[in-house]
Design a protein around this motif. Structure first.
Motif, PDB file in Angstrom:
ATOM      1  N   THR A  15       1.325   7.459   6.033  1.00  0.00           N
ATOM      2  CA  THR A  15       0.932   6.698   5.093  1.00  0.00           C
ATOM      3  C   THR A  15       2.231   5.141   5.452  1.00  0.00           C
ATOM      4  O   THR A  15       1.409   3.944   5.229  1.00  0.00           O
ATOM      5  N   ASN A  40       5.370  -3.825   3.157  1.00  0.00           N
ATOM      6  CA  ASN A  40       4.016  -4.403   2.690  1.00  0.00           C
ATOM      7  C   ASN A  40       3.924  -4.117   0.917  1.00  0.00           C
ATOM      8  O   ASN A  40       4.764  -3.094   0.791  1.00  0.00           O
ATOM      9  N   LYS A  43       4.227  -1.391  -1.915  1.00  0.00           N
ATOM     10  CA  LYS A  43       3.938   0.087  -1.029  1.00  0.00           C
ATOM     11  C   LYS A  43       4.779   0.666   0.288  1.00  0.00           C
ATOM     12  O   LYS A  43       5.081   1.930  -0.243  1.00  0.00           O
ATOM     13  N   ASN A  62       8.016  -4.292  -8.862  1.00  0.00           N
ATOM     14  CA  ASN A  62       7.316  -3.054  -8.484  1.00  0.00           C
ATOM     15  C   ASN A  62       7.697  -1.699  -9.119  1.00  0.00           C
ATOM     16  O   ASN A  62       9.547  -1.189  -8.700  1.00  0.00           O
ATOM     17  N   ASN A 105       8.493   4.673   0.539  1.00  0.00           N
ATOM     18  CA  ASN A 105       7.186   4.676   0.410  1.00  0.00           C
ATOM     19  C   ASN A 105       6.975   4.683  -0.689  1.00  0.00           C
ATOM     20  O   ASN A 105       7.607   5.927  -1.484  1.00  0.00           O
ATOM     21  N   LYS A 106       6.383   4.418  -1.972  1.00  0.00           N
ATOM     22  CA  LYS A 106       5.982   4.880  -3.063  1.00  0.00           C
ATOM     23  C   LYS A 106       4.785   5.638  -3.026  1.00  0.00           C
ATOM     24  O   LYS A 106       4.530   6.424  -2.577  1.00  0.00           O
TER      25      LYS A 106
END
Length: 107
Positions: A15, A40, A43, A62, A105-106
């Motif tokens: 992803t 991004n 994310k 975030n 990445n989350k």
């Protein structure tokens, strides 16, 4: 014609790789020379650190957990993997001498 090469990078979340094409450049908190980022927002992030300093990544807007992989730029090997919490400015210390790429990445 110019040429280039890319290390064989394994174990990267698909992803993040698919999101890379839509990432935008951004300024890192503290803005140290030789540190660059694509995001991004909230994310996924790809950070490049050619300085001897830690990177300060602003995740204050975030919340949640993020996975961080630090890669050797010469061979693509993962030097370190860790989980971090969003909701603050996070200090990402250098793992080794030389250039590093951080894939975040989350979760």
């Amino acid at each position: 014609m110019a040429g280039g090469s890319l290390s064989n990078v394994n174990d990267i979340d698909k992803t993040v790789l698919s999101a890379a094409s839509s990432m935008k450049p951004f300024l890192l908190a503290g803005k140290s020379a030789k540190q660059y980022g694509l995001e991004n927002a909230g994310k996924a992030y790809i950070l490049y650190n050619a300085s001897p300093n830690a990177i300060d990544l602003d995740l204050s807007k975030n919340t949640g957990k993020f996975n961080v992989k630090v890669l050797n730029t010469r061979n693509g090997k993962v030097l370190k993997e860790e989980k971090i919490n969003g909701g603050a400015i996070v200090k990402l210390n250098k793992v080794a001498a030389g250039d590093e790429v951080l894939i975040i990445n989350k979760i």
